[in-house]
Design a protein around this motif. Structure first.
Motif, PDB file in Angstrom:
ATOM      1  N   ASN A  91       4.865  -3.439  16.462  1.00 51.19           N
ATOM      2  CA  ASN A  91       5.642  -4.383  17.255  1.00 51.19           C
ATOM      3  C   ASN A  91       6.159  -5.559  16.430  1.00 51.19           C
ATOM      4  N   PHE A  92       6.516  -5.271  15.181  1.00 51.30           N
ATOM      5  CA  PHE A  92       7.096  -6.276  14.288  1.00 51.30           C
ATOM      6  C   PHE A  92       7.995  -5.538  13.297  1.00 51.30           C
ATOM      7  N   PRO A  93       8.947  -6.241  12.673  1.00 51.61           N
ATOM      8  CA  PRO A  93       9.879  -5.582  11.761  1.00 51.61           C
ATOM      9  C   PRO A  93       9.208  -5.074  10.474  1.00 51.61           C
ATOM     10  N   LEU A  94       9.664  -3.907  10.047  1.00 51.14           N
ATOM     11  CA  LEU A  94       9.272  -3.332   8.755  1.00 51.14           C
ATOM     12  C   LEU A  94      10.523  -3.339   7.892  1.00 51.14           C
ATOM     13  N   LEU A  95      10.413  -3.906   6.701  1.00 55.02           N
ATOM     14  CA  LEU A  95      11.573  -4.090   5.835  1.00 55.02           C
ATOM     15  C   LEU A  95      11.505  -3.194   4.611  1.00 55.02           C
ATOM     16  N   SER A  96      12.666  -2.677   4.218  1.00 60.71           N
ATOM     17  CA  SER A  96      12.790  -1.761   3.091  1.00 60.71           C
ATOM     18  C   SER A  96      13.242  -2.497   1.832  1.00 60.71           C
ATOM     19  N   ASP A  97      12.456  -2.360   0.759  1.00 65.64           N
ATOM     20  CA  ASP A  97      12.760  -2.994  -0.538  1.00 65.64           C
ATOM     21  C   ASP A  97      12.678  -1.934  -1.638  1.00 65.64           C
ATOM     22  N   PRO A  98      13.585  -0.928  -1.583  1.00 67.90           N
ATOM     23  CA  PRO A  98      13.477   0.198  -2.513  1.00 67.90           C
ATOM     24  C   PRO A  98      13.649  -0.159  -3.984  1.00 67.90           C
ATOM     25  N   ASP A  99      14.406  -1.218  -4.286  1.00 68.41           N
ATOM     26  CA  ASP A  99      14.597  -1.591  -5.693  1.00 68.41           C
ATOM     27  C   ASP A  99      13.530  -2.583  -6.169  1.00 68.41           C
ATOM     28  N   LEU A 100      12.600  -2.937  -5.262  1.00 71.78           N
ATOM     29  CA  LEU A 100      11.445  -3.794  -5.581  1.00 71.78           C
ATOM     30  C   LEU A 100      11.811  -5.224  -5.963  1.00 71.78           C
ATOM     31  N   ALA A 101      13.038  -5.643  -5.695  1.00 72.18           N
ATOM     32  CA  ALA A 101      13.452  -7.002  -6.071  1.00 72.18           C
ATOM     33  C   ALA A 101      12.606  -8.057  -5.358  1.00 72.18           C
ATOM     34  N   VAL A 102      12.346  -7.853  -4.075  1.00 71.94           N
ATOM     35  CA  VAL A 102      11.567  -8.830  -3.318  1.00 71.94           C
ATOM     36  C   VAL A 102      10.082  -8.729  -3.702  1.00 71.94           C
ATOM     37  N   HIS A 103       9.595  -7.505  -3.898  1.00 76.11           N
ATOM     38  CA  HIS A 103       8.224  -7.327  -4.396  1.00 76.11           C
ATOM     39  C   HIS A 103       8.026  -8.152  -5.670  1.00 76.11           C
ATOM     40  N   ASN A 104       8.973  -8.003  -6.601  1.00 75.17           N
ATOM     41  CA  ASN A 104       8.857  -8.708  -7.885  1.00 75.17           C
ATOM     42  C   ASN A 104       8.975 -10.217  -7.721  1.00 75.17           C
ATOM     43  N   ALA A 105       9.855 -10.676  -6.828  1.00 77.04           N
ATOM     44  CA  ALA A 105      10.034 -12.110  -6.615  1.00 77.04           C
ATOM     45  C   ALA A 105       8.749 -12.755  -6.083  1.00 77.04           C
ATOM     46  N   TYR A 106       7.985 -11.982  -5.320  1.00 78.14           N
ATOM     47  CA  TYR A 106       6.740 -12.492  -4.744  1.00 78.14           C
ATOM     48  C   TYR A 106       5.507 -12.156  -5.595  1.00 78.14           C
ATOM     49  N   GLY A 107       5.706 -11.414  -6.686  1.00 77.11           N
ATOM     50  CA  GLY A 107       4.573 -11.030  -7.521  1.00 77.11           C
ATOM     51  C   GLY A 107       3.717  -9.968  -6.864  1.00 77.11           C
ATOM     52  N   ALA A 108       4.338  -9.152  -5.993  1.00 76.64           N
ATOM     53  CA  ALA A 108       3.602  -8.137  -5.240  1.00 76.64           C
ATOM     54  C   ALA A 108       3.779  -6.740  -5.829  1.00 76.64           C
ATOM     55  N   TYR A 109       4.146  -6.673  -7.090  1.00 79.10           N
ATOM     56  CA  TYR A 109       4.294  -5.386  -7.763  1.00 79.10           C
ATOM     57  C   TYR A 109       3.803  -5.552  -9.190  1.00 79.10           C
ATOM     58  N   GLY A 110       2.970  -4.639  -9.627  1.00 77.99           N
ATOM     59  CA  GLY A 110       2.473  -4.726 -10.986  1.00 77.99           C
ATOM     60  C   GLY A 110       1.320  -3.771 -11.224  1.00 77.99           C
ATOM     61  N   GLU A 111       0.537  -4.061 -12.251  1.00 79.87           N
ATOM     62  CA  GLU A 111      -0.586  -3.197 -12.592  1.00 79.87           C
ATOM     63  C   GLU A 111      -1.762  -3.432 -11.667  1.00 79.87           C
ATOM     64  N   LYS A 112      -2.397  -2.318 -11.301  1.00 82.42           N
ATOM     65  CA  LYS A 112      -3.593  -2.380 -10.474  1.00 82.42           C
ATOM     66  C   LYS A 112      -4.477  -1.205 -10.837  1.00 82.42           C
ATOM     67  N   SER A 113      -5.707  -1.281 -10.430  1.00 77.52           N
ATOM     68  CA  SER A 113      -6.648  -0.198 -10.685  1.00 77.52           C
ATOM     69  C   SER A 113      -6.729   0.692  -9.446  1.00 77.52           C
ATOM     70  N   LEU A 114      -6.553   1.976  -9.648  1.00 74.55           N
ATOM     71  CA  LEU A 114      -6.618   2.930  -8.550  1.00 74.55           C
ATOM     72  C   LEU A 114      -7.526   4.077  -8.979  1.00 74.55           C
ATOM     73  N   TYR A 115      -8.666   4.164  -8.326  1.00 71.07           N
ATOM     74  CA  TYR A 115      -9.662   5.194  -8.656  1.00 71.07           C
ATOM     75  C   TYR A 115     -10.012   5.187 -10.143  1.00 71.07           C
ATOM     76  N   GLY A 116     -10.156   3.970 -10.688  1.00 69.03           N
ATOM     77  CA  GLY A 116     -10.577   3.820 -12.071  1.00 69.03           C
ATOM     78  C   GLY A 116      -9.468   3.925 -13.102  1.00 69.03           C
TER      79      GLY A 116
END
Length: 158
Positions: A91-116
Motif C-alpha cells: 500500500n505504498f509506491p515501489l520505485l524502479s532505479d534500474p541504472d542504480l543512480a539513486v542507489h549510488n546517490a544514497y550510498g545504497a549500492y556497493g560491496e557486501k558479504s553474502l553467505y561468506g
C-alpha cells in the motif's frame, strides 16, 4: 559501479525522479514539506524483501498517522514491481532505479558479504527524510526482519 557515498544526518537528501510500479513518475520533491521514509531493497519477490515490504505494509497506517510517507526503491523494472505490489497487497509506491543512480546517490549500492562471499549489490538501507528535505536518520545494512519495529523505536513512535 559501487559507491563510497555515506549520507549522514543533516545532509540534504539527494533529489530523484523515478518511475513507480504503474509507470508514473515519482519525485522526492512531490513530498516537499512531508516526512518520507525511503528504503532500498535488493529485489522484489525475494524472501527478505517480501518480509521487509510486508512489515512496512502492516505498519503503514501508524507511520502515516505520524506523518510519514513510505517509498520502496529497487533496481527492478515496473512490471516486476507491479507484480510484487499486487501479490503482497503493498500500500505504498515501489520505485524502479534500474541504472542504480539513486542507489549510488544514497550510498545504497556497493560491496557486501553474502553467505561468506563479497559481492556487489544493493545494501538494504533506509533513510528518513524530514520536511525540509534533509536526512534525519540514515540506516545502512538493516535487517529485513524486525526493521520497521526498530525504525519506529528510533523515531520515537512506540
Amino acid at each position: 559501479m559501487s559507491t563510497s557515498v555515506k549520507l549522514e544526518a543533516g545532509d540534504t537528501a539527494p533529489a530523484f525522479t523515478l518511475t513507480d510500479q504503474d509507470g508514473a513518475p515519482v519525485s522526492l520533491a512531490d513530498y516537499a514539506g512531508k516526512k518520507v521514509i525511503v528504503y532500498f531493497y535488493p529485489a522484489a519477490s525475494t524472501p527478505g524483501c517480501t518480509t521487509e515490504a510486508c512489515d512496512f505494509r502492516d505498519n503503514i497506517n501508524s507511520l502515516k498517522s505520524a506523518g510519514y510517507q513510505v517509498l520502496g526503491v529497487s533496481k527492478d523494472e515496473a512490471p516486476a514491481l507491479k507484480k510484487f505490489q499486487s501479490e503482497q497487497s503493498l500500500n505504498f509506491p515501489l520505485l524502479s532505479d534500474p541504472d542504480l543512480a539513486v542507489h549510488n546517490a544514497y550510498g545504497a549500492y556497493g560491496e557486501k558479504s553474502l553467505y561468506g562471499k563479497t559481492v556487489t549489490g544493493t545494501l538494504r538501507s533506509t533513510f528518513v527524510v524530514d520536511e525540509t528535505g534533509n536526512v534525519q536518520l540514515p540506516l545502512y545494512n538493516v535487517k529485513a526482519t524486525g526493521h520497521v519495529a526498530s525504525l519506529r523505536k528510533k523515531l520515537g513512535l512506540d
